[in-house]
Design a protein around this motif. Structure first.
Motif, PDB file in Angstrom:
ATOM      1  N   PRO A 179     -32.477 -29.549 -33.235  1.00 34.02           N
ATOM      2  CA  PRO A 179     -32.432 -30.872 -32.601  1.00 34.02           C
ATOM      3  C   PRO A 179     -31.656 -30.909 -31.296  1.00 34.02           C
ATOM      4  N   GLY A 235     -23.268 -29.727 -32.135  1.00 35.04           N
ATOM      5  CA  GLY A 235     -23.817 -29.966 -33.457  1.00 35.04           C
ATOM      6  C   GLY A 235     -22.902 -29.355 -34.496  1.00 35.04           C
ATOM      7  N   GLU A 256     -27.514 -27.542 -43.483  1.00 37.01           N
ATOM      8  CA  GLU A 256     -27.591 -28.528 -42.395  1.00 37.01           C
ATOM      9  C   GLU A 256     -26.678 -29.721 -42.701  1.00 37.01           C
ATOM     10  N   HIS A 259     -26.158 -33.156 -40.747  1.00 31.88           N
ATOM     11  CA  HIS A 259     -27.107 -34.259 -40.867  1.00 31.88           C
ATOM     12  C   HIS A 259     -26.983 -34.983 -42.201  1.00 31.88           C
ATOM     13  N   PRO A 261     -26.062 -38.097 -44.056  1.00 31.42           N
ATOM     14  CA  PRO A 261     -25.933 -39.484 -43.585  1.00 31.42           C
ATOM     15  C   PRO A 261     -24.618 -40.084 -44.089  1.00 31.42           C
ATOM     16  N   CYS A 269     -28.594 -39.833 -33.940  1.00 25.52           N
ATOM     17  CA  CYS A 269     -28.353 -38.389 -33.856  1.00 25.52           C
ATOM     18  C   CYS A 269     -29.486 -37.710 -33.091  1.00 25.52           C
ATOM     19  N   CYS A 271     -31.271 -35.503 -34.159  1.00 24.16           N
ATOM     20  CA  CYS A 271     -32.380 -35.241 -35.073  1.00 24.16           C
ATOM     21  C   CYS A 271     -33.282 -36.463 -35.222  1.00 24.16           C
ATOM     22  N   ARG A 273     -32.292 -39.371 -36.611  1.00 25.21           N
ATOM     23  CA  ARG A 273     -31.771 -40.257 -37.642  1.00 25.21           C
ATOM     24  C   ARG A 273     -30.491 -40.934 -37.164  1.00 25.21           C
ATOM     25  N   CYS A 276     -25.579 -39.601 -38.706  1.00 26.36           N
ATOM     26  CA  CYS A 276     -25.338 -38.264 -39.260  1.00 26.36           C
ATOM     27  C   CYS A 276     -23.874 -37.868 -39.055  1.00 26.36           C
ATOM     28  N   GLU A 278     -22.547 -35.242 -37.841  1.00 23.03           N
ATOM     29  CA  GLU A 278     -22.180 -34.651 -36.559  1.00 23.03           C
ATOM     30  C   GLU A 278     -22.009 -35.694 -35.459  1.00 23.03           C
ATOM     31  N   THR A 279     -22.553 -36.902 -35.633  1.00 21.78           N
ATOM     32  CA  THR A 279     -22.290 -37.963 -34.654  1.00 21.78           C
ATOM     33  C   THR A 279     -20.865 -38.497 -34.802  1.00 21.78           C
TER      34      THR A 279
END
Length: 431
Positions: A179, A235, A256, A259, A261, A269, A271, A273, A276, A278-279
């Motif tokens: 992503p 990420g 992963e 990601h 939620p 994000c 990706c 979505r 996530c 990582e945000t």
């Protein structure tokens, strides 16, 4: 008088293919023993591997001929008898190359069979600009230059592994989805094979998985049978070691964790979505919170590798900048929340913080630990702790080179030439 046929021999001769497979396995066992235990005499190798001394002598002769081991001197056992000549892992002429690509850099790490570093560099590179074709071209050029460096050092390149932050179909060398690089169904492995010297084996794998292997092999948590490695990049990925083995999942897409939620009302994000993990904890989010005018995608001027961005954050934190302190504490709390999810799922002994997480660990861990204790169902009974990696942003490239080394250890016959005459001694365990 019985006419029944006589039974065959108790130990029938093996087919040639079986003998070759057995010898290959015993060469691997011998080489692996030397890697794990250091220099050993032939007698000590026999005792440690369960192979007959005559078999070990033949195996060592072949490994010497292939220049994968060397004799280092006499080893005295402390008992009566002649000292044995010690044998050590060598492979100075073997080049194992690992390359990692991420949002803002390409990293290179190459070693010989014994792990001596031959090439190491990091190049600032904007992998999000120009599309995947530009990335493939840049990777090709970086790899070719590294191969030239290895050859100048007298090491024959035997393989390259490329670490990518995304879902990777390892069997076909294809990146299904990355992503943050905006890659979709990219046949990276086949394209690199077509562009690189013929015969060079190319493997593509997930960066967090490779970093986890590096940590498990020689990082701060080396030997820990259950650990999760967290990449601290733009990420966030996770490599899971469970019972001493890398956990890949049915399709090879495990890990992963970035990601997961965690906030339905959060940011969108890469990706596609919303909310996530990582945000909340990725480097891009921290840079945006502390220096919004220099956030990823907005900053002008020369591209900087992550260490340069983190160095500025570190300076602000050390100076007591309240904006930086609050931002890092917030990231730390979210780090603890996501860490608790992982502890509840796989019950690791250690959560290894990589990348920028490791650099800022002295501020992140104090904020993350209370959240981990509060949200992990087992609480402190889970005995899981955060530790900062000492491999920095090189972990994935190191792990990638390690995969090449592991492949040679698994099949020593793939390198060099055997002696003109190899005594084929069937290996049996010493009673």
């Amino acid at each position: 008088m019985s006419t029944a046929p006589r039974s065959g021999p108790l130990h029938p001769a093996s087919a040639p293919g079986d003998q070759l497979s057995l010898r290959r396995a015993n060469l691997s066992r011998t080489l692996g023993h030397l890697r794990a235990h250091g220099p050993r005499s032939r007698a000590a190798i026999a005792a440690g591997t369960g192979l007959h001394k005559a078999t070990v002598s033949s195996l060592v002769d072949e490994l010497l001929a292939r220049q994968l081991v060397q004799e280092t001197g006499l080893e005295y056992s402390g008992t009566a008898g002649r000292p044995g000549r010690a044998v050590a892992l060598d492979g100075a002429g073997v080049g194992a190359l690992g390359v990692a690509i991420n949002v803002d850099y390409i990293g290179v790490h190459a070693t010989d069979l014994a792990g001596r570093v031959l090439v190491e560099r990091r190049i600032a590179f904007d992998a999000t600009a120009g599309g995947p074709d530009r990335c493939v071209a840049a990777l090709t050029e970086v790899i070719l230059e590294a191969l030239r460096d290895l050859e100048r050092r007298g090491a024959v390149p035997v393989g390259v592994t490329v670490a990518v932050p995304g879902l990777v179909d390892v069997a076909h060398g294809a990146v299904v989805l990355a992503p943050n690089l905006d890659w979709h169904d990219l046949p990276l492995g086949p394209r690199l094979v077509a562009a690189l010297p013929a015969g060079l084996r190319v493997v593509v794998d997930n960066d967090a998985n490779l970093a986890a292997l590096a940590e498990h092999t020689y990082g701060v948590a080396a030997g820990t049978r259950d650990l999760v490695y967290l990449t601290g990049e733009v990420g966030v990925g996770g490599g899971v070691i469970s019972d001493g083995r890398l956990l890949r999942g049915t399709d090879g897409f495990s890990g992963e964790v970035g990601h997961l939620p965690v906030d339905p009302a959060g940011r969108r994000c890469g990706c596609g979505r919303t909310g996530c993990w990582e945000t909340k904890v990725g480097l891009a989010e921290l840079v945006r919170a502390v220096t919004p005018d220099r956030a990823y995608g907005l900053e002008s001027g020369p591209l900087r590798v992550p260490e340069e961005r983190v160095a500025e954050l570190h300076r602000r934190l050390a100076a007591g900048d309240p904006v930086a302190l609050d931002a890092v504490a917030e990231v730390g709390r979210w780090l603890g929340l996501g860490g608790a999810i992982l502890v509840n799922l796989v019950n690791p002994r250690v959560l290894v913080l990589g990348g920028y997480f490791a650099t800022l660990a002295e501020w992140l861990i104090p904020a993350a630990r209370p959240e981990l204790d509060r949200l992990a169902v087992a609480g402190r009974a889970a005995h899981c702790r955060f530790v900062a990696s000492d491999l920095g942003f090189t972990a994935a490239a190191r792990g990638a080179a390690g995969v090449v080394v592991d492949r040679v250890i698994a099949d020593p016959t793939s390198v060099g030439s055997p002696p003109d005459t190899v005594t084929r001694v069937t290996a049996v365990r010493v009673p």
